[in-house]
Write a protein that holds these residues in place. Structure first.
Motif, PDB file in Angstrom:
ATOM      1  N   GLY A  89     -40.357  45.089  14.983  1.00 28.44           N
ATOM      2  CA  GLY A  89     -39.982  43.875  15.534  1.00 28.44           C
ATOM      3  C   GLY A  89     -39.080  43.080  14.582  1.00 28.44           C
ATOM      4  O   GLY A  89     -39.226  43.138  13.316  1.00 28.44           O
ATOM      5  N   LEU A  90     -38.025  42.123  14.810  1.00 21.91           N
ATOM      6  CA  LEU A  90     -37.351  41.115  14.110  1.00 21.91           C
ATOM      7  C   LEU A  90     -37.552  39.757  14.530  1.00 21.91           C
ATOM      8  O   LEU A  90     -37.213  39.512  15.780  1.00 21.91           O
ATOM      9  CB  LEU A  90     -35.850  41.558  14.095  1.00 21.91           C
ATOM     10  CG  LEU A  90     -34.977  40.937  13.181  1.00 21.91           C
ATOM     11  CD1 LEU A  90     -35.387  40.818  11.736  1.00 21.91           C
ATOM     12  CD2 LEU A  90     -33.473  41.199  13.503  1.00 21.91           C
ATOM     13  N   ILE A  91     -38.264  39.039  13.813  1.00 23.75           N
ATOM     14  CA  ILE A  91     -38.620  37.708  14.212  1.00 23.75           C
ATOM     15  C   ILE A  91     -37.962  36.668  13.867  1.00 23.75           C
ATOM     16  O   ILE A  91     -37.752  36.586  12.373  1.00 23.75           O
ATOM     17  CB  ILE A  91     -40.131  37.481  14.036  1.00 23.75           C
ATOM     18  CG1 ILE A  91     -40.851  38.527  14.712  1.00 23.75           C
ATOM     19  CG2 ILE A  91     -40.628  36.292  14.697  1.00 23.75           C
ATOM     20  CD1 ILE A  91     -40.799  38.749  16.018  1.00 23.75           C
ATOM     21  N   GLY A  92     -37.194  35.744  14.383  1.00 24.38           N
ATOM     22  CA  GLY A  92     -36.448  34.500  13.916  1.00 24.38           C
ATOM     23  C   GLY A  92     -35.501  34.182  14.963  1.00 24.38           C
ATOM     24  O   GLY A  92     -35.108  34.785  15.824  1.00 24.38           O
ATOM     25  N   ALA A  93     -34.704  33.050  14.585  1.00 24.78           N
ATOM     26  CA  ALA A  93     -33.892  32.673  15.750  1.00 24.78           C
ATOM     27  C   ALA A  93     -32.396  33.581  15.356  1.00 24.78           C
ATOM     28  O   ALA A  93     -32.381  34.179  14.304  1.00 24.78           O
ATOM     29  CB  ALA A  93     -33.233  31.176  15.393  1.00 24.78           C
ATOM     30  N   ALA A  94     -31.750  33.625  16.459  1.00 17.34           N
ATOM     31  CA  ALA A  94     -30.610  34.431  16.514  1.00 17.34           C
ATOM     32  C   ALA A  94     -29.594  34.232  15.312  1.00 17.34           C
ATOM     33  O   ALA A  94     -29.012  35.113  14.677  1.00 17.34           O
ATOM     34  CB  ALA A  94     -30.004  34.652  17.977  1.00 17.34           C
ATOM     35  N   GLU A  95     -29.535  32.811  14.998  1.00 16.46           N
ATOM     36  CA  GLU A  95     -28.624  32.463  14.063  1.00 16.46           C
ATOM     37  C   GLU A  95     -29.003  32.840  12.909  1.00 16.46           C
ATOM     38  O   GLU A  95     -28.198  32.901  11.894  1.00 16.46           O
ATOM     39  CB  GLU A  95     -28.461  30.935  14.205  1.00 16.46           C
ATOM     40  CG  GLU A  95     -27.153  30.014  13.410  1.00 16.46           C
ATOM     41  CD  GLU A  95     -27.255  28.776  13.182  1.00 16.46           C
ATOM     42  OE1 GLU A  95     -26.391  28.167  12.342  1.00 16.46           O
ATOM     43  OE2 GLU A  95     -28.021  28.136  14.203  1.00 16.46           O
ATOM     44  N   GLU A  96     -30.383  32.940  12.515  1.00 17.92           N
ATOM     45  CA  GLU A  96     -30.887  33.122  11.237  1.00 17.92           C
ATOM     46  C   GLU A  96     -30.648  34.538  10.917  1.00 17.92           C
ATOM     47  O   GLU A  96     -30.920  35.037   9.577  1.00 17.92           O
ATOM     48  CB  GLU A  96     -32.152  32.799  11.388  1.00 17.92           C
ATOM     49  CG  GLU A  96     -32.694  31.512  11.492  1.00 17.92           C
ATOM     50  CD  GLU A  96     -34.072  31.170  11.510  1.00 17.92           C
ATOM     51  OE1 GLU A  96     -34.766  30.346  10.560  1.00 17.92           O
ATOM     52  OE2 GLU A  96     -34.874  31.636  12.161  1.00 17.92           O
ATOM     53  N   PRO A 145     -38.924  32.356  22.430  1.00 19.92           N
ATOM     54  CA  PRO A 145     -38.029  32.002  21.346  1.00 19.92           C
ATOM     55  C   PRO A 145     -38.628  32.563  19.979  1.00 19.92           C
ATOM     56  O   PRO A 145     -39.741  32.720  19.800  1.00 19.92           O
ATOM     57  CB  PRO A 145     -38.326  30.208  21.276  1.00 19.92           C
ATOM     58  CG  PRO A 145     -39.647  30.197  21.881  1.00 19.92           C
ATOM     59  CD  PRO A 145     -39.889  31.143  22.940  1.00 19.92           C
ATOM     60  N   GLY A 146     -37.370  32.820  19.399  1.00 22.77           N
ATOM     61  CA  GLY A 146     -37.762  33.477  18.031  1.00 22.77           C
ATOM     62  C   GLY A 146     -37.793  35.028  18.059  1.00 22.77           C
ATOM     63  O   GLY A 146     -37.835  35.805  17.048  1.00 22.77           O
ATOM     64  N   GLY A 147     -37.489  35.662  19.248  1.00 21.56           N
ATOM     65  CA  GLY A 147     -37.421  37.105  19.487  1.00 21.56           C
ATOM     66  C   GLY A 147     -36.288  37.636  20.068  1.00 21.56           C
ATOM     67  O   GLY A 147     -36.088  38.841  20.825  1.00 21.56           O
ATOM     68  N   SER A 148     -35.141  36.783  19.956  1.00 21.26           N
ATOM     69  CA  SER A 148     -33.963  37.083  20.757  1.00 21.26           C
ATOM     70  C   SER A 148     -33.535  38.597  20.568  1.00 21.26           C
ATOM     71  O   SER A 148     -32.858  39.445  21.413  1.00 21.26           O
ATOM     72  CB  SER A 148     -32.682  36.068  20.388  1.00 21.26           C
ATOM     73  OG  SER A 148     -32.836  35.848  19.157  1.00 21.26           O
ATOM     74  N   LEU A 149     -33.347  38.885  19.247  1.00 22.91           N
ATOM     75  CA  LEU A 149     -33.005  40.395  18.988  1.00 22.91           C
ATOM     76  C   LEU A 149     -33.642  41.311  19.436  1.00 22.91           C
ATOM     77  O   LEU A 149     -33.279  42.201  19.898  1.00 22.91           O
ATOM     78  CB  LEU A 149     -32.376  40.172  17.584  1.00 22.91           C
ATOM     79  CG  LEU A 149     -31.378  39.443  17.338  1.00 22.91           C
ATOM     80  CD1 LEU A 149     -31.117  39.194  15.584  1.00 22.91           C
ATOM     81  CD2 LEU A 149     -29.898  39.785  17.738  1.00 22.91           C
ATOM     82  N   TYR A 150     -35.102  41.188  19.167  1.00 21.35           N
ATOM     83  CA  TYR A 150     -35.999  42.166  19.648  1.00 21.35           C
ATOM     84  C   TYR A 150     -35.868  42.260  21.217  1.00 21.35           C
ATOM     85  O   TYR A 150     -35.963  43.615  21.607  1.00 21.35           O
ATOM     86  CB  TYR A 150     -37.403  41.710  19.241  1.00 21.35           C
ATOM     87  CG  TYR A 150     -38.444  42.748  19.653  1.00 21.35           C
ATOM     88  CD1 TYR A 150     -38.294  43.974  19.046  1.00 21.35           C
ATOM     89  CD2 TYR A 150     -39.381  42.215  20.323  1.00 21.35           C
ATOM     90  CE1 TYR A 150     -39.497  44.759  19.507  1.00 21.35           C
ATOM     91  CE2 TYR A 150     -40.464  43.159  20.746  1.00 21.35           C
ATOM     92  CZ  TYR A 150     -40.687  44.630  20.146  1.00 21.35           C
ATOM     93  OH  TYR A 150     -41.436  45.643  20.676  1.00 21.35           O
ATOM     94  N   MET A 208     -42.034  29.076  15.719  1.00 14.89           N
ATOM     95  CA  MET A 208     -43.490  29.519  16.147  1.00 14.89           C
ATOM     96  C   MET A 208     -43.828  31.089  15.767  1.00 14.89           C
ATOM     97  O   MET A 208     -44.658  31.146  14.997  1.00 14.89           O
ATOM     98  CB  MET A 208     -43.990  29.251  17.612  1.00 14.89           C
ATOM     99  CG  MET A 208     -43.841  27.733  17.804  1.00 14.89           C
ATOM    100  SD  MET A 208     -44.632  27.577  19.527  1.00 14.89           S
ATOM    101  CE  MET A 208     -43.369  28.100  20.384  1.00 14.89           C
ATOM    102  N   GLY A 209     -42.903  31.855  15.942  1.00  9.70           N
ATOM    103  CA  GLY A 209     -43.019  33.204  15.817  1.00  9.70           C
ATOM    104  C   GLY A 209     -42.953  33.442  14.305  1.00  9.70           C
ATOM    105  O   GLY A 209     -43.869  34.402  13.683  1.00  9.70           O
ATOM    106  N   ARG A 210     -42.209  32.959  13.398  1.00  9.62           N
ATOM    107  CA  ARG A 210     -42.369  32.788  12.118  1.00  9.62           C
ATOM    108  C   ARG A 210     -43.577  32.648  11.470  1.00  9.62           C
ATOM    109  O   ARG A 210     -44.067  33.183  10.656  1.00  9.62           O
ATOM    110  CB  ARG A 210     -41.126  32.143  11.453  1.00  9.62           C
ATOM    111  CG  ARG A 210     -40.942  32.066   9.978  1.00  9.62           C
ATOM    112  CD  ARG A 210     -40.161  31.258   9.341  1.00  9.62           C
ATOM    113  NE  ARG A 210     -38.835  31.658   9.967  1.00  9.62           N
ATOM    114  CZ  ARG A 210     -38.054  32.582   9.359  1.00  9.62           C
ATOM    115  NH1 ARG A 210     -38.566  33.072   8.241  1.00  9.62           N
ATOM    116  NH2 ARG A 210     -36.557  32.871   9.594  1.00  9.62           N
ATOM    117  N   ARG A 211     -44.038  31.314  11.927  1.00 16.63           N
ATOM    118  CA  ARG A 211     -45.220  31.012  11.625  1.00 16.63           C
ATOM    119  C   ARG A 211     -46.394  31.899  11.671  1.00 16.63           C
ATOM    120  O   ARG A 211     -47.247  32.082  10.771  1.00 16.63           O
ATOM    121  CB  ARG A 211     -45.521  29.498  12.157  1.00 16.63           C
ATOM    122  CG  ARG A 211     -44.662  28.276  11.415  1.00 16.63           C
ATOM    123  CD  ARG A 211     -45.337  27.060  11.796  1.00 16.63           C
ATOM    124  NE  ARG A 211     -45.245  26.831  12.902  1.00 16.63           N
ATOM    125  CZ  ARG A 211     -44.456  26.066  13.602  1.00 16.63           C
ATOM    126  NH1 ARG A 211     -43.296  25.817  13.099  1.00 16.63           N
ATOM    127  NH2 ARG A 211     -44.504  25.956  14.911  1.00 16.63           N
TER     128      ARG A 211
END
Length: 281
Positions: A89-96, A145-150, A208-211
């Motif tokens: 999994g890759l967690i975080g916003a797409a821009e990040e 949200p936070g999982g866009s690339l996954y 939220m996913g990052r936290r």
């Protein structure tokens, strides 16, 4: 007594891949497993010997995927079930995400799975059939949200397998997508990676996913041993189930989002039909 089968499974060092391998070997089946570090399998290799065939494999290396698939079929003869399991999994916003993170995530979860399936299909055709089980996730049908690339990788592999299943059914090859919810494997906290951080996204739901990953306190509801057993049992179902949802969270989230998507589509029926040429035109 059931006939012994041979399984090819990617990513057998941990999670569902490890659990499936343990259960299959205990039941008398053979497993051809791929890992990045062969030493991670020393315990099972010592216990099961030739029943466990191993190869080192990086799922971002397409020539290596083809070589390992060819080698496994050549050395083991028939392989009855192929399980495309490796991923993270890759967690975080797409821009990040960095460009390197985007490329590696999709190379592993999407392109690697596609190339594995492409590599085994000629062998399955020649032997007269077989079964492909692709590990997806509830995130292959629902989004957070936070999982866009996954999600990009999992929605992509779901479309690929859906189409391939129609292409190869004539060859007696069945395809199944498995969509687990959260399970108590090491996937969430040991296998998931975080994007780089942009402070502005602290105000976004993506945070939220990052936290959740950073705090490590959320306990998934799913029993991974039960899930692994259901995946194994699915190989005996004919025809192959197209999808298997596992976990109360998977069912609940997928049902909600699929229902909302269907309702939105129904609301656009008149609009959709209005764009056709008139009958007979």
């Amino acid at each position: 007594m059931k006939n012994q089968r041979t399984w090819l499974i990617t990513g057998v060092n941990s999670g569902f891949g490890r659990l499936m391998t343990e259960q299959l070997l205990a039941n008398g089946d053979r497993v051809a497993g791929t890992v990045r570090d062969l030493a991670a399998m020393d315990d099972l290799k010592a216990r099961y010997g030739n029943m466990l065939w191993l190869a080192s494999l990086d799922m971002t290396d397409t020539p290596a995927i083809r070589h390992v698939a060819d080698q496994a079929f050549q050395e083991l003869g028939q392989i009855d079930v192929v399980v495309s399991n490796a991923g993270y999994g890759l967690i975080g916003a797409a821009e990040e995400a960095t460009d390197e993170q985007v490329e590696h995530q999709l190379s592993t979860n999407l392109t690697g799975s596609i190339q594995l399936i492409r590599s085994v299909l000629p062998h399955l055709r020649r032997q007269g059939g077989g079964r492909i089980i692709q590990l997806s996730t509830m995130g292959g049908q629902a989004t957070f949200p936070g999982g866009s690339l996954y999600h990009a990788g999992k929605w992509g592999i779901e479309g690929f397998v859906d189409s391939v299943s129609q292409e190869v059914a004539v060859f007696n090859i069945g395809c199944t997508l498995v969509e687990p919810g959260g399970a108590r494997t090491g996937f969430r906290y040991r296998s998931s990676r975080l994007t780089t951080k942009i402070d502005a996204y602290d105000a976004s739901p993506a945070s939220m996913g990052r936290r959740m990953i950073e705090q490590g306190t959320s306990i998934p509801p799913g029993d991974p041993a039960k899930m692994a057993a259901i995946m194994i049992d699915s190989a005996d179902q004919h025809p192959a189930p197209k999808r298997i949802a596992l976990g109360s969270d998977a069912y609940t989230v997928m049902h909600k989002q699929l229902s909302e998507r269907l309702a939105a589509l129904e609301a656009q029926k008149e609009l959709a039909f209005s764009t056709d040429f008139p009958p007979g035109a």
